[in-house]
Design a protein around this motif. Structure first.
Motif, PDB file in Angstrom:
ATOM      1  N   PHE B  33       0.838  -1.189   0.000  1.00  0.00           N
ATOM      2  CA  PHE B  33       0.000   0.000   0.000  1.00  0.00           C
ATOM      3  C   PHE B  33       0.880   1.250   0.000  1.00  0.00           C
ATOM      4  O   PHE B  33       1.959   1.275   0.575  1.00  0.00           O
ATOM      5  N   TYR B  35       0.239   5.272   1.166  1.00  0.00           N
ATOM      6  CA  TYR B  35      -0.663   6.204   1.822  1.00  0.00           C
ATOM      7  C   TYR B  35      -0.043   7.595   1.808  1.00  0.00           C
ATOM      8  O   TYR B  35       1.172   7.766   1.868  1.00  0.00           O
ATOM      9  N   GLN B  37      -0.030  11.163   3.970  1.00  0.00           N
ATOM     10  CA  GLN B  37      -0.391  11.680   5.285  1.00  0.00           C
ATOM     11  C   GLN B  37       0.060  13.128   5.413  1.00  0.00           C
ATOM     12  O   GLN B  37       1.260  13.417   5.372  1.00  0.00           O
ATOM     13  N   GLU B  41      -2.851  14.678  10.439  1.00  0.00           N
ATOM     14  CA  GLU B  41      -4.024  13.962   9.948  1.00  0.00           C
ATOM     15  C   GLU B  41      -3.716  12.479   9.816  1.00  0.00           C
ATOM     16  O   GLU B  41      -2.569  12.059   9.797  1.00  0.00           O
ATOM     17  N   ALA B  42      -4.771  11.678   9.730  1.00  0.00           N
ATOM     18  CA  ALA B  42      -4.599  10.252   9.513  1.00  0.00           C
ATOM     19  C   ALA B  42      -4.188  10.005   8.064  1.00  0.00           C
ATOM     20  O   ALA B  42      -4.416  10.829   7.185  1.00  0.00           O
ATOM     21  N   PRO B  43      -3.571   8.851   7.795  1.00  0.00           N
ATOM     22  CA  PRO B  43      -3.189   8.527   6.415  1.00  0.00           C
ATOM     23  C   PRO B  43      -4.418   8.359   5.526  1.00  0.00           C
ATOM     24  O   PRO B  43      -5.475   7.934   5.992  1.00  0.00           O
ATOM     25  N   TYR B  48      -2.882   0.315  -4.059  1.00  0.00           N
ATOM     26  CA  TYR B  48      -2.650  -1.035  -3.571  1.00  0.00           C
ATOM     27  C   TYR B  48      -2.159  -1.882  -4.736  1.00  0.00           C
ATOM     28  O   TYR B  48      -2.784  -1.912  -5.795  1.00  0.00           O
ATOM     29  N   LEU B  87       3.680   7.149   2.895  1.00  0.00           N
ATOM     30  CA  LEU B  87       3.985   5.949   3.663  1.00  0.00           C
ATOM     31  C   LEU B  87       3.804   4.710   2.807  1.00  0.00           C
ATOM     32  O   LEU B  87       2.761   4.525   2.172  1.00  0.00           O
ATOM     33  N   TRP B  99       4.847  -0.999   8.367  1.00  0.00           N
ATOM     34  CA  TRP B  99       4.957   0.356   7.845  1.00  0.00           C
ATOM     35  C   TRP B  99       6.398   0.795   7.653  1.00  0.00           C
ATOM     36  O   TRP B  99       7.266   0.523   8.487  1.00  0.00           O
ATOM     37  N   GLY B 100       6.627   1.523   6.577  1.00  0.00           N
ATOM     38  CA  GLY B 100       7.871   2.250   6.425  1.00  0.00           C
ATOM     39  C   GLY B 100       7.799   3.519   7.269  1.00  0.00           C
ATOM     40  O   GLY B 100       6.737   3.891   7.759  1.00  0.00           O
ATOM     41  N   ALA B 101       8.927   4.164   7.412  1.00  0.00           N
ATOM     42  CA  ALA B 101       8.986   5.370   8.253  1.00  0.00           C
ATOM     43  C   ALA B 101       8.384   6.577   7.554  1.00  0.00           C
ATOM     44  O   ALA B 101       8.163   7.604   8.190  1.00  0.00           O
ATOM     45  N   GLY B 102       8.138   6.449   6.251  1.00  0.00           N
ATOM     46  CA  GLY B 102       7.544   7.566   5.529  1.00  0.00           C
ATOM     47  C   GLY B 102       8.577   8.441   4.856  1.00  0.00           C
ATOM     48  O   GLY B 102       9.712   8.576   5.328  1.00  0.00           O
TER      49      GLY B 102
END
Lengths: 116, 109
Positions: B33, B35, B37, B41-43, B48, B87, B99-102
């Motif tokens: 995925f 995302y 962000q 705020e939320a992702p 996908y 992300l 998750w990656g760190a972004g």
């Protein structure tokens, strides 16, 4: 698309008090919900997996007695931060995959907790 | 162990194209995925991929190579509102997201 809500969106509390955060799936059922914590400038950290009708599964290092999770129905999971301390101040986010499709994740808008 | 790697920060110019890479090593794979962000705020879901290849969705495209454990997110015609963290997350054998760190993307005029 599917919607997940969280309440409250932000909360400020005194050290030592408990705070309850609700996560609801509004138009789908979710047997599983995930709770994340995100500190500033960091990625999401999975805290626990909430399972409807059974005990939550906690990630290593997360205190289950401090972060109480209750998944009472197919649309509601709650996270209670007990005896909150300033270091618990964070952004708490829940997510839920529809029961029929684990390859989708819908996120709530998050709850910002500040403990004084 | 499980590991997701992506660059910490990237800078690009408005109107240009930027590619954000993500490499992963996970126990099992049930899709990757991307995302977006924005701060505070939320992702929000962008894409996908579960099969190899390129998925295009408007200005955003995502590519996956499972044999290389590699994905990228391609953003075209960059706009100032694209400034955000991106992300990368992999669904593992238990369908949990790793998750990656972004990657913080900074768009300059």
């Amino acid at each position: 698309g599917a919607v997940v809500s969280q309440h409250p969106s932000w909360v400020i509390c005194k050290s030592g008090t408990s705070v309850k955060i609700e996560c609801r799936s509004l138009d789908f059922q979710a047997t599983t919900m995930f709770w994340y914590r995100q500190f500033p400038k960091q990625s999401l950290m999975l805290m626990a997996t909430s399972n409807e009708g059974s005990k939550a599964t906690y990630e290593q290092g997360v205190e289950k007695d401090k972060f109480l999770i209750n998944h009472a129905s197919l649309t509601l999971s709650t996270l209670t931060v007990t005896s909150a301390h300033p270091e618990d101040s964070s952004f708490y986010i829940c997510s839920a995959p529809p029961s029929s499709d684990y390859n989708e994740q819908f996120f709530g808008p998050g709850t910002r907790l500040t403990v004084l | 162990g499980q590991n997701i790697d992506q660059p910490t920060e990237m800078t690009a110019t408005e109107g240009a194209i930027v590619q954000i890479n993500c490499t992963y090593q996970t126990s099992g794979f049930n899709g990757l995925f991307w995302y977006q962000q924005h701060a505070g705020e939320a992702p929000t879901f962008l894409s996908y991929n579960v099969l190899d290849g390129l998925e295009e969705k408007g200005r955003f495209s995502s590519f996956l190579s499972r044999s290389k454990g590699y994905s990228y997110l391609l953003l075209k015609e960059l706009q100032m509102k694209d400034s955000a963290s991106y992300l990368c997350a992999v669904s593992d054998s238990n369908y949990q997201l790793i998750w990656g760190a972004g990657t913080k993307l900074i768009i300059k005029p």
